[in-house]
Motif scaffolding. Structure first.
Motif, PDB file in Angstrom:
ATOM      1  N   ASN A   1       7.286   7.044 -12.296  1.00  0.00           N
ATOM      2  CA  ASN A   1       7.303   6.058 -13.377  1.00  0.00           C
ATOM      3  C   ASN A   1       6.778   4.714 -12.913  1.00  0.00           C
ATOM      4  OD1 ASN A   1       9.536   4.860 -12.112  1.00  0.00           O
ATOM      5  ND2 ASN A   1      10.950   5.261 -13.784  1.00  0.00           N
ATOM      6  N   LEU A   2       6.424   3.907 -13.897  1.00  0.00           N
ATOM      7  CA  LEU A   2       5.803   2.596 -13.693  1.00  0.00           C
ATOM      8  C   LEU A   2       6.445   1.658 -14.701  1.00  0.00           C
ATOM      9  CD1 LEU A   2       3.542   0.848 -12.384  1.00  0.00           C
ATOM     10  CD2 LEU A   2       1.983   1.747 -14.106  1.00  0.00           C
TER      11      LEU A   2
ATOM     12  N   ARG B   1      -2.682   9.456 -14.357  1.00  0.00           N
ATOM     13  CA  ARG B   1      -2.627   7.991 -14.368  1.00  0.00           C
ATOM     14  C   ARG B   1      -1.463   7.511 -15.232  1.00  0.00           C
ATOM     15  NH1 ARG B   1      -8.024   4.757 -14.666  1.00  0.00           N
ATOM     16  NH2 ARG B   1      -7.821   5.327 -12.447  1.00  0.00           N
ATOM     17  N   LEU B   2      -0.606   6.674 -14.630  1.00  0.00           N
ATOM     18  CA  LEU B   2       0.452   5.986 -15.353  1.00  0.00           C
ATOM     19  C   LEU B   2      -0.035   4.574 -15.648  1.00  0.00           C
ATOM     20  CD1 LEU B   2       1.852   8.158 -13.331  1.00  0.00           C
ATOM     21  CD2 LEU B   2       3.948   6.976 -13.952  1.00  0.00           C
ATOM     22  N   ARG B   3       0.249   4.099 -16.861  1.00  0.00           N
ATOM     23  CA  ARG B   3      -0.263   2.801 -17.301  1.00  0.00           C
ATOM     24  C   ARG B   3       0.870   2.035 -17.990  1.00  0.00           C
ATOM     25  NH1 ARG B   3      -5.602   0.998 -18.649  1.00  0.00           N
ATOM     26  NH2 ARG B   3      -5.678  -0.511 -20.359  1.00  0.00           N
TER      27      ARG B   3
ATOM     28  N   TYR C   1      -1.044  -2.652 -15.686  1.00  0.00           N
ATOM     29  CA  TYR C   1      -0.938  -2.103 -14.336  1.00  0.00           C
ATOM     30  C   TYR C   1      -1.120  -0.589 -14.392  1.00  0.00           C
ATOM     31  CZ  TYR C   1       0.965  -6.577 -12.758  1.00  0.00           C
ATOM     32  OH  TYR C   1       1.131  -7.904 -12.460  1.00  0.00           O
ATOM     33  N   GLU C   2      -1.703  -0.029 -13.321  1.00  0.00           N
ATOM     34  CA  GLU C   2      -1.926   1.411 -13.253  1.00  0.00           C
ATOM     35  C   GLU C   2      -1.469   1.976 -11.905  1.00  0.00           C
ATOM     36  OE1 GLU C   2      -5.844   1.737 -16.191  1.00  0.00           O
ATOM     37  OE2 GLU C   2      -6.086   1.925 -14.010  1.00  0.00           O
ATOM     38  N   GLN C   3      -1.022   3.221 -11.945  1.00  0.00           N
ATOM     39  CA  GLN C   3      -0.658   3.986 -10.753  1.00  0.00           C
ATOM     40  C   GLN C   3      -1.233   5.385 -10.918  1.00  0.00           C
ATOM     41  OE1 GLN C   3       3.598   4.272  -9.967  1.00  0.00           O
ATOM     42  NE2 GLN C   3       3.355   6.213  -8.894  1.00  0.00           N
TER      43      GLN C   3
ATOM     44  N   ARG D   1      -1.556   6.586  -5.484  1.00  0.00           N
ATOM     45  CA  ARG D   1      -2.272   5.315  -5.306  1.00  0.00           C
ATOM     46  C   ARG D   1      -1.436   4.187  -5.893  1.00  0.00           C
ATOM     47  NH1 ARG D   1      -5.288   1.747  -8.107  1.00  0.00           N
ATOM     48  NH2 ARG D   1      -5.221   3.042  -9.993  1.00  0.00           N
ATOM     49  N   PHE D   2      -0.984   3.276  -5.020  1.00  0.00           N
ATOM     50  CA  PHE D   2      -0.304   2.065  -5.453  1.00  0.00           C
ATOM     51  C   PHE D   2      -1.330   0.942  -5.619  1.00  0.00           C
ATOM     52  CE2 PHE D   2       3.332   3.934  -2.851  1.00  0.00           C
ATOM     53  CZ  PHE D   2       4.050   4.346  -3.955  1.00  0.00           C
TER      54      PHE D   2
END
Length: 305
Positions: free
Chosen positions: A236-237, A83-85, A254-256, A116-117
């Motif tokens: 990356n996010l 999980r990217l946050r 936001y999360e990806q 997952r977008f």
């Protein structure tokens, strides 16, 4: 519509017949489904968490370990997601962005990830120009560096860059100058929401790149835009400069998520073959495999672009 459908069927058939046998785990294969004990264990498998400030995103925003997590899959016990946050209160010091990079040793072959977008933040007001990505890239040594190489998937749920439309970009780069901005690339846009889980495939071989979205080839690029040097694998996010909502006491978050990532060196796999390879690896209990040799000579993976 009938002619278009026949075109895609013919394209898929050509790809299937031209693909060699799936790579064995010891033959140029990289795979990670992020079933690690903790975030610290990612480093032992070749991943670097970004800490350095700089492009892309908000100048003076922070990058760091709190932006990356391993979380359980709520629908499949025993499975985990990366999980990217990213979060912001509208100020540079109050903004954090996420990036994780694998070693710079990848060039031709097939790249794929299940990602997952999301269209909305998990906390706070919606509307910041946020960019959610899966891409391969080499460093930009100077303006218009002729060896710069990059192939991207970039999702902009809240628009950006002069266009408010929600869209997914598939981009293959030739080179770029950062300031003032001037880019040379080929780009495809899916002008719609792609919130949710998707299988993203990038093929790099024989002077052409192909972008596949959920089994459909949506773009073919090449010529001067074709990658020429080894690249790192990245997620990356980040937030686009000039695209933040006004300052707020309530942080927007936001999360990806990423389920798995795969690379097969020098070989073109169709999306169906990618899925079969992932299922085979998981059935064998192989959750992290890296049999892609380092570049010769070895190249630094600084995770700062």
């Amino acid at each position: 519509m009938h002619a278009k459908r026949l075109f895609w069927v013919a394209t898929l058939a050509l790809s299937v017949t031209s693909c060699p046998t799936l790579a064995a785990p010891a033959d140029g294969l990289f795979f990670d489904d992020f079933s690690h004990a903790n975030v610290q264990a990612l480093a032992a498998h070749g991943w670097t968490l970004r800490h350095a400030v700089g492009h892309p995103g908000i100048p003076d925003a922070q990058w760091g370990p709190d932006t990356i997590a391993l979380v359980p899959d709520p629908k499949q016990p025993g499975n985990q997601f990366l999980r990217l946050r990213a979060s912001t209160d509208g100020t540079p010091p109050g903004t954090t962005q996420a990036q994780i990079c694998h070693a710079r040793k990848y060039l031709e072959g097939t790249y794929a990830a299940r990602v997952r977008f999301s269209d909305e933040p998990v906390a706070g007001q919606d509307g910041d120009v946020v960019v959610q990505t899966f891409y391969i890239v080499s460093p930009l040594k100077h303006d218009f560096d002729p060896e710069f190489s990059e192939v991207d998937w970039e999702y902009l749920p809240n628009g950006g860059w002069g266009d408010p439309a929600t869209r997914l970009y598939g981009i293959t780069w030739q080179t770029v100058r950062m300031d003032p901005w001037q880019a040379h690339n080929q780009a495809h846009q899916e002008m719609r929401s792609v919130a949710g889980w998707h299988t993203l495939v990038l093929q790099v071989k024989d002077g052409k790149t192909h972008h596949w979205l959920d089994g459909v080839m949506v773009a073919e690029h090449g010529g001067r835009n074709y990658p020429v040097v080894p690249m790192s694998i990245n997620f990356n996010l980040w937030f686009s400069p000039g695209g933040l909502l006004p300052v707020s006491k309530i942080t927007r978050v936001y999360e990806q998520d990423v389920d798995w990532v795969l690379h097969v060196k020098d070989r073109l796999l169709t999306p169906a073959q990618v899925d079969a390879q992932v299922q085979s690896l998981r059935a064998e209990g192989l959750t992290a495999v890296d049999h892609v040799a380092p570049a010769a000579p070895a190249l630094a993976s600084t995770c700062d672009f």
